[in-house]
Design an enzyme around this catalytic site. Structure first.
Site, PDB file in Angstrom:
ATOM      1  N   THR A 128       0.823  -1.215   0.000  1.00 39.40           N
ATOM      2  CA  THR A 128       0.000   0.000   0.000  1.00 39.40           C
ATOM      3  C   THR A 128       0.852   1.257   0.000  1.00 39.40           C
ATOM      4  O   THR A 128       1.982   1.256   0.512  1.00 39.40           O
ATOM      5  CB  THR A 128      -0.909   0.008   1.244  1.00 39.40           C
ATOM      6  OG1 THR A 128      -1.534   1.278   1.363  1.00 39.40           O
ATOM      7  CG2 THR A 128      -0.135  -0.261   2.535  1.00 39.40           C
ATOM      8  N   ASP A 129       0.282   2.335  -0.525  1.00 38.64           N
ATOM      9  CA  ASP A 129       0.971   3.639  -0.482  1.00 38.64           C
ATOM     10  C   ASP A 129       1.114   4.149   0.951  1.00 38.64           C
ATOM     11  O   ASP A 129       1.947   5.009   1.231  1.00 38.64           O
ATOM     12  CB  ASP A 129       0.244   4.670  -1.356  1.00 38.64           C
ATOM     13  CG  ASP A 129      -1.224   4.878  -0.991  1.00 38.64           C
ATOM     14  OD1 ASP A 129      -1.715   4.264  -0.021  1.00 38.64           O
ATOM     15  OD2 ASP A 129      -1.888   5.675  -1.693  1.00 38.64           O
ATOM     16  N   GLU A 130       0.304   3.599   1.875  1.00 34.43           N
ATOM     17  CA  GLU A 130       0.340   4.095   3.263  1.00 34.43           C
ATOM     18  C   GLU A 130       1.672   3.840   3.938  1.00 34.43           C
ATOM     19  O   GLU A 130       1.967   4.442   4.970  1.00 34.43           O
ATOM     20  CB  GLU A 130      -0.783   3.456   4.085  1.00 34.43           C
ATOM     21  CG  GLU A 130      -2.138   3.845   3.602  1.00 34.43           C
ATOM     22  CD  GLU A 130      -3.245   3.562   4.609  1.00 34.43           C
ATOM     23  OE1 GLU A 130      -2.966   3.465   5.805  1.00 34.43           O
ATOM     24  OE2 GLU A 130      -4.393   3.438   4.165  1.00 34.43           O
ATOM     25  N   TYR A 152      -1.719  -0.359  10.953  1.00 38.69           N
ATOM     26  CA  TYR A 152      -1.915  -1.092   9.688  1.00 38.69           C
ATOM     27  C   TYR A 152      -0.725  -0.841   8.764  1.00 38.69           C
ATOM     28  O   TYR A 152      -0.091  -1.774   8.254  1.00 38.69           O
ATOM     29  CB  TYR A 152      -3.219  -0.642   9.013  1.00 38.69           C
ATOM     30  CG  TYR A 152      -3.275  -0.967   7.542  1.00 38.69           C
ATOM     31  CD1 TYR A 152      -3.425  -2.279   7.111  1.00 38.69           C
ATOM     32  CD2 TYR A 152      -3.159   0.038   6.569  1.00 38.69           C
ATOM     33  CE1 TYR A 152      -3.450  -2.587   5.749  1.00 38.69           C
ATOM     34  CE2 TYR A 152      -3.191  -0.260   5.217  1.00 38.69           C
ATOM     35  CZ  TYR A 152      -3.337  -1.571   4.813  1.00 38.69           C
ATOM     36  OH  TYR A 152      -3.353  -1.871   3.478  1.00 38.69           O
ATOM     37  N   LYS A 156       2.241  -3.364   7.269  1.00 38.30           N
ATOM     38  CA  LYS A 156       2.458  -3.572   5.829  1.00 38.30           C
ATOM     39  C   LYS A 156       3.906  -3.216   5.467  1.00 38.30           C
ATOM     40  O   LYS A 156       4.543  -3.890   4.658  1.00 38.30           O
ATOM     41  CB  LYS A 156       1.483  -2.723   5.002  1.00 38.30           C
ATOM     42  CG  LYS A 156       0.022  -3.133   5.102  1.00 38.30           C
ATOM     43  CD  LYS A 156      -0.286  -4.501   4.499  1.00 38.30           C
ATOM     44  CE  LYS A 156      -0.246  -4.510   2.992  1.00 38.30           C
ATOM     45  NZ  LYS A 156      -0.743  -5.812   2.451  1.00 38.30           N
TER      46      LYS A 156
END
Ligand code: NAD
Ligand code: TDX
Length: 338
Positions: A128-130, A152, A156
């Site tokens: 993810t970009d997060e 989260y 990741k």
């Protein structure tokens, strides 16, 4: 070719599987065998695979990616792993993060080890970009330092690094993808767009966090799955590929569009307390996947959003049971069901 899809009963994984089964993904054909490994948590749903259920080339295994026996057995003879399985909702990781570390970090490690042991040909980790954190201006290239803020995103980021180390240490042909916010049919009604749409369909207000100025880049799940197929087929081992949708919107502008599409007024927006560590803006630089693999998003946001709203209006039978189970009317009502 045999393809193992973890988390294939969730939102994006099931779209990937449905597309694979009809030969709609570049580089893959209707003759490929597909195995889904899914634990069927609150987010996994047999109904997501109903359109392709019973096909002889599809096998669905109910199991946990943290179980080395299950992973090991399924890796034998597998050419490609596309790893979607994860705990995926930021608000849940604020309420409790142990399951995020278990599934996203330990589970991913277990799969990577099994894939390395069995000489799997390619392992695509859907990230993810997060993991990059939050960016006020500009866009992140793939080599930007990781500064995850939510539990989260932290879990990741850890799994990304473990995957890349498996490539360097054991030569496992890993690609890591980092996509922006997905939307489309079959997305669990805990996530922003389906939550907002199903609330409006039920005559309930939209719970907008904080001042609504947080910006997300919306990526249609169809574009995302096509990009993943390109990476699986032709991505260079050991590389990271950003995947974006090209439509950045502040949450309050997204909400305005939804109100318009559903014929509701501004009184249907309720400002609620902000999310902890709420990232202001995500923005990925997608030039690498564009130049190397020819990816560009194709679904215009206006059309994708209108189609998505219509899908939820037409599929109450799909989302009403999920809302009853998880109380998905806003983060404060989250209830664990698995
Ligand atoms: P989802 O929550 O809809 O689906 C996750 C799936 O994984 C479910 O079917 C669930 O049952 C399964 N699962 C969870 N724990 C498991 C375990 N221990 N063993 C086996 N299966 C397990 O998630 P999604 O939105 O489809 O996201 C898929 C992937 O894409 C995730 O890795 C997520 O981090 C990533 N991602 C999602 C988005 C997005 O906007 N939805 C954006 C960026 C990245
Ligand atoms: O009730 C809400 N009110 C609200 O204002 C919810 C659920 C969300 N929001 C805001 C928070 C975000 O700024 O909407 C935006 C989108 O929220 P989510 O759908 O929860 O997505 P986000 O937190 O951006 O994370 C998503 O994109 C990256 C996915 O859930 C992740 O799995 C993915 O990695």
């Amino acid at each position: 070719m045999r393809i193992l899809v973890t988390g294939g009963a969730g939102f994006i994984g099931s779209h990937f599987v449905r597309q694979l089964m009809v030969g709609a993904l570049p580089g893959y054909g209707v003759e490929d065998d597909v195995v889904v490994l899914d634990r069927f948590t609150y987010a996994g749903n047999e109904a997501n695979l109903a359109p392709v259920a019973g096909r002889s080339r599809l096998r669905v295994v109910r199991g946990d990616i943290c179980d080395p026996v299950v992973g090991g057995e399924l890796m034998r003879g597998t050419d490609l792993v596309v790893h979607f399985a994860a705990e995926s909702h930021v608000d849940r990781s604020i309420a409790g993060s142990a399951e995020f570390v278990r599934t996203n970090v330990l589970g991913t490690h277990t799969l990577l080890q099994a894939a390395a042991d069995h000489g799997v040909g390619k392992f695509v980790l859907v990230s993810t970009d997060e993991v990059y954190g939050s960016i006020a201006e500009g866009s992140w290239p793939e080599d930007h330092p990781l500064r995850p803020n939510s539990l989260y995103a932290g879990s990741k980021a850890a799994s990304d690094l473990v995957a890349l180390a498996f490539h360097r240490t054991h030569g496992l042909p890993v690609c890591v993808t980092r996509c922006s916010n997905n939307y489309g049919p079959y997305q669990h009604p805990e996530k922003a767009i389906p939550l907002f749409v199903t609330n409006l369909l039920d005559g309930r207000p939209i719970p907008l966090y904080g001042d609504g100025r947080n910006v997300r880049d919306w990526l249609h799940v169809d574009d995302h799955c096509r990009a993943l197929a390109l990476v699986a087929d032709r991505g260079r081992p050991g590389e990271i590929y950003n995947i974006g949708g090209g439509t950045e919107l502040a949450n309050r502008d997204l909400v305005s569009r939804l109100l318009e599409l559903l014929g509701a007024g501004p009184e249907m927006v309720e400002r609620v307390a902000d999310r902890k560590a709420h990232d202001l803006r995500y923005s990925v630089d997608c030039s690498k996947i564009g130049e190397e693999l020819g990816y560009a998003p194709r679904v215009p946001f206006e059309r994708g959003l209108a189609d998505t709203v219509r899908w939820y209006a037409d599929h109450r039978d799909w989302w009403e049971p999920l809302r009853r189970l998880t109380g998905a009317a806003g983060a404060e009502t989250l209830v664990e069901t698995s």
